[in-house]
Design an enzyme around this catalytic site. Structure first.
Site, PDB file in Angstrom:
ATOM      1  N   LEU A 104       0.858  -1.174   0.000  1.00 21.67           N
ATOM      2  CA  LEU A 104       0.000   0.000   0.000  1.00 21.67           C
ATOM      3  C   LEU A 104       0.896   1.227   0.000  1.00 21.67           C
ATOM      4  CD1 LEU A 104      -2.815  -0.810   2.620  1.00 21.67           C
ATOM      5  CD2 LEU A 104      -2.942  -0.946   0.136  1.00 21.67           C
ATOM      6  N   ASP A 105       0.455   2.298  -0.652  1.00 20.59           N
ATOM      7  CA  ASP A 105       1.212   3.545  -0.639  1.00 20.59           C
ATOM      8  C   ASP A 105       1.404   4.012   0.800  1.00 20.59           C
ATOM      9  OD1 ASP A 105       1.037   3.407  -3.386  1.00 20.59           O
ATOM     10  OD2 ASP A 105      -0.659   4.798  -3.493  1.00 20.59           O
ATOM     11  N   LYS A 106       2.399   4.826   1.012  1.00 21.65           N
ATOM     12  CA  LYS A 106       2.711   5.304   2.354  1.00 21.65           C
ATOM     13  C   LYS A 106       1.521   5.989   3.016  1.00 21.65           C
ATOM     14  CE  LYS A 106       6.090   8.189   4.827  1.00 21.65           C
ATOM     15  NZ  LYS A 106       7.284   9.067   4.689  1.00 21.65           N
ATOM     16  N   HIS A 189       0.088   3.133  -7.650  1.00 22.63           N
ATOM     17  CA  HIS A 189      -0.856   4.250  -7.520  1.00 22.63           C
ATOM     18  C   HIS A 189      -2.069   4.095  -8.442  1.00 22.63           C
ATOM     19  CE1 HIS A 189       1.721   6.390  -4.835  1.00 22.63           C
ATOM     20  NE2 HIS A 189       2.579   6.834  -5.730  1.00 22.63           N
TER      21      HIS A 189
END
Length: 236
Positions: A104-106, A189
């Site tokens: 997962l993105d930050k 993303h």
């Protein structure tokens, strides 16, 4: 669990491939209960036997964890500058070789699966399996029924990358609107880029399900718990 091939046990930890394990055996770098094992096909019980590969003890058992990832934490096993999801795993649940199965993105929150079972991770991440991932998002820019149809048809991103059809549901209208997105792939993303192509902006994103398993809503951000066997089956 019973006995399994040495190369399968070690490779499942995610640090070595089966071919690398065979090479370690050839070099005499694998031991079971202190005895050098040259045959990668020899069987052992990872819960009963002490297995060491290249000087590193192999964890006694595989483990599968569900974490409610908070924002600001990276989906990685280790990072020299940032706190990782593995850093948040409590001592009682730690095993050698833990890693997040998918990223997962930050700034994205929600369900991260952490394991030391490389084969299981490959099964849920393989494009051939198309294990769905479900997200909720707040989206600015007024997503509407036309946006829903665009997701359902699949689309080309600005750089030409093709996205498979995805399921978009408008849960609450407004600006930002609350939506649900179901993906069967996981590009960098991806959800943010898909909305951006349609003139919208994701301002908050949370993964709520992997396959048919939902994130435990009793887990506070940063907390995790072990996934039960019957729950693991829901993922696949």
């Amino acid at each position: 669990m019973g006995k399994e091939r040495i190369d399968k046990i070690i490779a499942a930890q995610g640090r070595h491939s089966r071919s690398q394990v065979r090479e370690l055996c050839r070099k005499g770098l694998v031991t079971v209960n202190g005895r050098v094992v040259k045959d990668p096909g020899e069987k052992a019980d990872q819960e009963q036997d002490e297995i060491v590969a290249a000087g590193e003890p192999v964890a006694g058992a595989t483990i599968y964890l569900m974490m409610n990832k908070p924002a600001g934490v990276v989906s990685a096993s280790r990072d020299p500058r940032e706190k990782t999801v593995v850093d948040l795993v409590p001592e009682g649940l730690r095993r050698r070789g833990l890693f997040p199965a998918g990223r997962l993105d930050k700034d994205t929150v929600g369900f991260v699966l952490i394991t030391n079972d490389g084969q299981f991770a490959h099964r849920i991440l393989s494009p051939k399996r198309h294990v769905p991932k479900t997200y909720e998002a707040l989206v600015a820019g007024g997503p509407d029924e036309e946006t829903v149809r665009a997701f359902a048809a699949g689309m080309a991103l600005e750089d030409g990358t093709l996205c498979r059809p995805a399921e978009l549901t408008l849960l609450r209208p407004g600006d930002p609107a609350l939506v649900r997105v179901v993906l069967r792939e996981g590009m960098y993303h991806q959800i943010k880029r898909m909305f951006l192509c349609l003139g919208c902006e994701v301002v908050w994103l949370k993964r709520t399900h992997i396959g048919g398993l939902a994130l435990d809503d009793t887990l506070a951000p940063g907390e995790c718990r072990e996934i039960l066997t019957k729950e693991k089956e829901k993922i696949l």
